[in-house]
Scaffold this active site. Structure first.
Site, mmCIF file in Angstrom:
data_model
loop_
_atom_site.group_PDB
_atom_site.id
_atom_site.type_symbol
_atom_site.label_atom_id
_atom_site.label_comp_id
_atom_site.label_asym_id
_atom_site.label_seq_id
_atom_site.Cartn_x
_atom_site.Cartn_y
_atom_site.Cartn_z
ATOM 1 N N GLU A 132 2.343 -8.817 11.906
ATOM 2 C CA GLU A 132 1.956 -8.504 10.445
ATOM 3 C C GLU A 132 3.326 -8.470 9.727
ATOM 4 O O GLU A 132 3.486 -8.754 8.672
ATOM 5 C CB GLU A 132 0.811 -6.881 10.071
ATOM 6 C CG GLU A 132 0.670 -6.793 8.952
ATOM 7 C CD GLU A 132 -0.100 -5.425 9.283
ATOM 8 O OE1 GLU A 132 -0.318 -4.971 10.294
ATOM 9 O OE2 GLU A 132 -0.743 -5.018 7.864
ATOM 10 N N ASP A 148 0.725 -1.150 0.094
ATOM 11 C CA ASP A 148 0.409 0.286 -0.139
ATOM 12 C C ASP A 148 0.522 1.315 0.089
ATOM 13 O O ASP A 148 0.821 2.338 -0.414
ATOM 14 C CB ASP A 148 -1.246 0.246 1.326
ATOM 15 C CG ASP A 148 -1.979 -1.148 1.472
ATOM 16 O OD1 ASP A 148 -1.243 -1.868 0.475
ATOM 17 O OD2 ASP A 148 -2.864 -1.490 2.396
HETATM 18 C C1 GLC Z 1 -3.041 -4.320 3.996
HETATM 19 C C2 GLC Z 1 -1.183 -4.955 3.228
HETATM 20 C C3 GLC Z 1 -1.999 -5.574 2.238
HETATM 21 C C4 GLC Z 1 -2.865 -6.647 2.640
HETATM 22 C C5 GLC Z 1 -3.796 -6.306 3.916
HETATM 23 C C6 GLC Z 1 -4.122 -7.285 5.058
HETATM 24 O O1 GLC Z 1 -4.134 -3.114 3.396
HETATM 25 O O2 GLC Z 1 -0.438 -3.537 2.752
HETATM 26 O O3 GLC Z 1 -0.867 -6.445 1.005
HETATM 27 O O4 GLC Z 1 -3.940 -6.943 1.906
HETATM 28 O O5 GLC Z 1 -3.066 -5.019 4.857
HETATM 29 O O6 GLC Z 1 -3.041 -8.383 5.503
#
Ligand code: GLC
Length: 418
Positions: free
Chosen positions: A384, A160
């Site tokens: 994460e 992102d």
């Molecule tokens: C964030 C990450 C994306 C992922 C999401 C859920 O948006 O950048 O890659 O899929 O979180 O984990």
């Protein structure tokens, strides 16, 4: 010491994040079904509940659009704790979804799940095959320009907030954005998340898509953001190869898929930045390179592309931190080891990078990455992402894909299990 071993903890996380047929990435911060997270969840489930693994993928594809697109989020049920929710996306689909996609890892992970037990999975895989094919065809028509897969929103890349997108984001007009209330900052520390200027732009791009009625041609030609993404391109190229292998095994004609592979293989050159000695994101509106060494460049190996220069670049960035692989260049002044995609290491992405290294015969590097990823998870838990300089766990805890890749890869050296 936690009395239960990490395998058992990882399984408990997958079960705990199971909302009935689909898994949330983590409770609170991400309360819906995310596209590529789910494919990893399926792979994790396949180590102890194969039926549940296939169900995860099947549920993801209940969100597939007529066009073939598999959305990046499927909003199976409403949750006021997340923004932007279904009303903001305004896609008018059933089930409600977002209006963009995410890196298409599903075909590759479906192949790995299936190969572990080919007889048991054949029927489920055959059911998914036409849907996977439609999603790949959608990418080739709606997102490929000059042979490169382009993202129409940074969220589509799955990375992102990466500096890859800064030049494209700078051109986005946010004047009409209005007031809104973020929800992510109620779950994790603001210093780890994208800033407000970024968020305004994310929403401005989203509004363009919604106002076009999620018209792919209009978004590709005139949208406010369009960047060639090495990550997306390499993941789709690999996924095409895996889908072709599945197709052959099912007795299908895969000539179309083979042709797509050639297109993307040729297109990768568009993203080779000779100054950076690496593949690089590129703004398709201006032609400019991002000039950012991101972890996505190293997915080239995963796509079967190999360049000695790229390997040297990888080692240099890796050696500049203690734990691989940093999501942005640790030697750049803008490196932020704890902020979303601007420096941290993501265990699930390491899995794909290591797979590529392994497949290209760089077995020692692949094993080093596995061992470092295992060390991060052992010391910090199933977070994460992690600070690659000192292993600090960051972002959401009890994370689905971190647990999944522990079970399938990071924890699988014999010593690490149990
Ligand atoms: C964030 C990450 C994306 C992922 C999401 C859920 O948006 O950048 O890659 O899929 O979180 O984990």
């Amino acid at each position: 010491m936690n009395p239960i071993g990490p395998d058992e903890q990882a399984r408990a996380i997958l079960r705990g994040n199971d909302r009935g047929g689909y898994t949330v990435p983590t409770a609170g911060l991400y309360p819906y079904q995310w596209n590529w997270d789910s494919a990893f969840a399926a792979w994790g489930f396949s180590t102890f509940d194969i039926d549940r693994a296939w169900t995860e993928l099947e549920t993801l594809f209940t969100g597939q659009w007529q066009s073939g697109m598999v959305p990046h989020i499927v909003f199976h049920r409403d949750d006021p704790g997340y923004f932007p929710g279904p009303d903001v996306w305004g896609t008018k689909t059933t089930p409600p979804t977002s209006g963009i996609s995410q890196p298409p890892v599903a075909a590759s992970l479906a192949r790995w799940i299936w190969e572990a037990d080919p007889e048991a999975g054949r029927e489920r895989l055959a059911g998914l095959y036409p849907r996977l094919l439609a999603s790949h065809r959608w990418f080739m028509t709606a997102r490929v320009k000059d042979g490169a897969v382009c993202v129409t929103h940074p969220w589509e890349s799955g990375r992102d907030n990466c500096p890859d997108w800064d030049i494209g984001m700078a051109a986005v007009d946010t004047s009409g954005i209005g007031d809104y209330q973020r929800r992510d900052l109620g779950h994790v520390d603001a210093s780890m998340r994208p800033g407000k200027a970024d968020y305004d732009r994310y929403l401005a791009i989203l509004h363009f898509g919604r106002e076009s009625g999620w018209n792919d041609a209009e978004i590709l030609e005139n949208g406010p953001f369009l960047m060639a993404d090495p990550g997306m391109t390499f993941i789709l190229l690999r996924a095409h190869e895996d889908l072709a292998a599945i197709g052959r095994a099912l007795g299908e004609d895969v000539a179309e898929i083979e042709h797509w592979c050639q297109t993307l293989r040729a297109g990768a050159d568009l993203m080779w930045n000779a100054d950076l000695h690496a593949y690089d994101a590129r703004d398709m509106r201006s032609g400019r390179f991002a000039n950012n060494l991101s972890s996505a460049a190293f997915l080239a190996f995963y796509a079967g592309l190999d360049r000695p220069e790229l390997e040297r670049r990888l080692i240099r960035a890796w050696n500049a931190v203690r734990y691989g692989i940093p999501s942005a260049d640790p030697e750049e002044p803008g490196f932020e080891p704890r902020r979303y995609w601007r420096g941290p290491a993501w265990p699930f992405l390491n899995t794909l990078i290591a797979r590529g290294l392994h497949d290209r015969g760089k077995v020692g590097l692949a094993e080093r990455l596995r061992a470092e990823t295992a060390a991060l998870i052992r010391s910090g838990g199933f977070y994460e992402y992690f600070d690659p300089t000192d292993a600090t766990p960051c972002g959401g805890k009890d994370f689905t894909w971190t647990a999944a890749i522990w079970l399938t890869w990071a924890g699988r050296s014999g010593k690490e299990t149990g």
